[in-house]
Design a protein around this motif. Sequence first.
Motif, short mmCIF file in Angstrom:
data_model
loop_
_atom_site.label_atom_id
_atom_site.label_comp_id
_atom_site.label_asym_id
_atom_site.label_seq_id
_atom_site.Cartn_x
_atom_site.Cartn_y
_atom_site.Cartn_z
N ARG A 14 0.83 -1.20 0.00
CA ARG A 14 0.00 0.00 0.00
C ARG A 14 0.87 1.26 0.00
N VAL A 15 0.56 2.19 -0.88
CA VAL A 15 1.24 3.48 -0.94
C VAL A 15 0.53 4.50 -0.07
N ARG A 16 -0.79 4.42 -0.04
CA ARG A 16 -1.61 5.38 0.69
C ARG A 16 -2.93 4.71 1.07
N GLU A 17 -3.71 5.40 1.84
CA GLU A 17 -5.00 4.87 2.26
C GLU A 17 -6.09 5.14 1.22
N LEU A 18 -5.94 6.21 0.46
CA LEU A 18 -6.96 6.60 -0.51
C LEU A 18 -7.11 5.54 -1.59
N GLU A 19 -8.33 5.11 -1.83
CA GLU A 19 -8.63 4.20 -2.94
C GLU A 19 -10.13 4.22 -3.20
N GLY A 20 -10.50 3.71 -4.35
CA GLY A 20 -11.91 3.63 -4.69
C GLY A 20 -12.37 4.76 -5.60
N LYS A 21 -13.63 4.75 -5.92
CA LYS A 21 -14.19 5.70 -6.86
C LYS A 21 -14.56 7.00 -6.17
N GLN A 22 -14.24 8.10 -6.85
CA GLN A 22 -14.64 9.42 -6.37
C GLN A 22 -15.23 10.19 -7.54
N GLY A 23 -16.40 10.77 -7.33
CA GLY A 23 -17.04 11.49 -8.41
C GLY A 23 -17.56 10.56 -9.48
N VAL A 24 -17.68 11.09 -10.68
CA VAL A 24 -18.29 10.34 -11.78
C VAL A 24 -17.30 9.41 -12.47
N VAL A 25 -16.05 9.87 -12.68
CA VAL A 25 -15.13 9.08 -13.49
C VAL A 25 -13.83 8.71 -12.77
N GLU A 26 -13.44 9.43 -11.74
CA GLU A 26 -12.15 9.19 -11.11
C GLU A 26 -12.19 7.97 -10.19
N GLU A 27 -11.21 7.07 -10.39
CA GLU A 27 -11.08 5.91 -9.51
C GLU A 27 -9.62 5.77 -9.13
N TYR A 28 -9.35 5.56 -7.85
CA TYR A 28 -7.99 5.60 -7.32
C TYR A 28 -7.59 4.25 -6.75
N SER A 29 -6.27 3.99 -6.81
CA SER A 29 -5.70 2.77 -6.25
C SER A 29 -4.79 3.13 -5.08
N SER A 30 -4.65 2.22 -4.16
CA SER A 30 -3.74 2.45 -3.03
C SER A 30 -2.36 1.84 -3.27
N ARG A 31 -2.16 1.20 -4.43
CA ARG A 31 -0.87 0.60 -4.75
C ARG A 31 -0.41 1.09 -6.12
N VAL A 32 0.83 0.76 -6.46
CA VAL A 32 1.36 1.12 -7.78
C VAL A 32 0.56 0.40 -8.86
N GLU A 33 0.17 1.15 -9.87
CA GLU A 33 -0.54 0.60 -11.02
C GLU A 33 0.21 0.95 -12.31
N PRO A 34 0.25 0.03 -13.27
CA PRO A 34 -0.34 -1.30 -13.18
C PRO A 34 0.46 -2.19 -12.22
N HIS A 35 -0.21 -3.12 -11.58
CA HIS A 35 0.50 -4.10 -10.77
C HIS A 35 0.85 -5.28 -11.67
N SER A 36 2.11 -5.70 -11.62
CA SER A 36 2.56 -6.81 -12.45
C SER A 36 3.00 -7.96 -11.54
N PRO A 37 2.15 -8.94 -11.33
CA PRO A 37 2.51 -10.06 -10.45
C PRO A 37 3.79 -10.76 -10.91
N GLY A 38 4.66 -11.05 -9.98
CA GLY A 38 5.91 -11.74 -10.31
C GLY A 38 7.08 -10.82 -10.53
N LEU A 39 6.85 -9.53 -10.73
CA LEU A 39 7.95 -8.61 -11.00
C LEU A 39 8.87 -8.50 -9.79
N ARG A 40 8.31 -8.43 -8.60
CA ARG A 40 9.16 -8.35 -7.40
C ARG A 40 10.10 -9.54 -7.31
N GLU A 41 9.65 -10.72 -7.73
CA GLU A 41 10.49 -11.92 -7.66
C GLU A 41 11.58 -11.93 -8.72
N ARG A 42 11.56 -10.95 -9.63
CA ARG A 42 12.61 -10.83 -10.64
C ARG A 42 13.51 -9.63 -10.37
N LEU A 43 13.59 -9.19 -9.14
CA LEU A 43 14.42 -8.05 -8.78
C LEU A 43 15.83 -8.53 -8.41
#
Length: 339
Positions: free
Chosen positions: A151-180
């Motif tokens: 988690r980067v922040r607590e803010l997430e979810g839809k706000q207003g008509v079109v804005e939607e927020y994530s609490s993690r880095v996007e896009p999330h790419s599963p497996g990338l951390r294991e290739r560091l």
Amino acid sequence: MPDRSRSLRRLGFLTIGLFDPADPAVGHESTLSLIELGEELGLDSAWLRHRHLQFGISSPIAVMAAASQRTSRIELGTAVTPLGWENPLRLAEDLATVDVLSSGRINPGVSVGTPMQYDTVKDALYPDTAEVEDFSKTRVERLAGLLAGERVRELEGKQGVVEEYSSRVEPHSPGLRERLWYGAGSLDSAVWAGEHGLHLLSSSVLFPGPDAEPDFAAVQAAQIRAFRAAGGTRASQGLVVIPTDSASTDQAERYRAYSAERLPRTRTPQGPRRMMFAPDLVGTSEEIAEQLWAHEGFREVDEVAFALPFSFTHEDYVQILTDIATRLGPALGWTPASA
């Protein structure tokens, strides 16, 4: 006699992506075409050095993005990205984006420490925070966590008509951390990488410490063994290797002159940190294979990313890469990857 029973499992190459500042597009196109050639030859990986304010690749992530659209199989990595120049959050976003574009082929290699010639660049790089920036391994831990989806922040979810927020880095790419990967030059750094679940990049430059014997191969082998004892698994070696099997007479002479000019620095540790350089390996694939089987560091790994030398022509690199894939690799028991 050296044990040749364990075959080389993975074979890649590393390039600085040299270019002419008067026409940089040519050099960048050369790098991309070498990556395409590497895939055609069945090589497993292509790695990009990171060079800031020099005439080599300053943005390997952008080059990997381009390469990802011109290849389909070969893995793409950085060896290494100095995190002292990077914001881990923004870097995580870029890496994840290119990993998605490449269908999961990105292998980020990083290192830490104060940027080279920091006094000459700090006011441009960190105009307000130059004196308080943290260049420790904490930067790697932050990047690793962000790639894992922390988690980067607590803010997430839809706000207003079109804005939607994530609490993690996007896009999330599963497996990338294991290739560091971590570019470790010292014993302590190799152990730290193993303890923190990173893979180890061991190059042709090492820092043996004040008490170690000035034997590059022995120092490298000891670091790799310590990395594995600390919990690490994958370790890759990156020596400068220049086969001459299909080289012209002129090419072979230039290669040997290049290596001879660099040889004196390998004879004794350099500077207050006792920096050690590995000699370049120049000769036929049979000769180089014999040297590698006798190399204590090489005998500790089953994957390599041989470094292409600096300052050669595109035609030179094509010849060297072709010989590595078609002659040296098979001499080391390696099998080309299928398309």
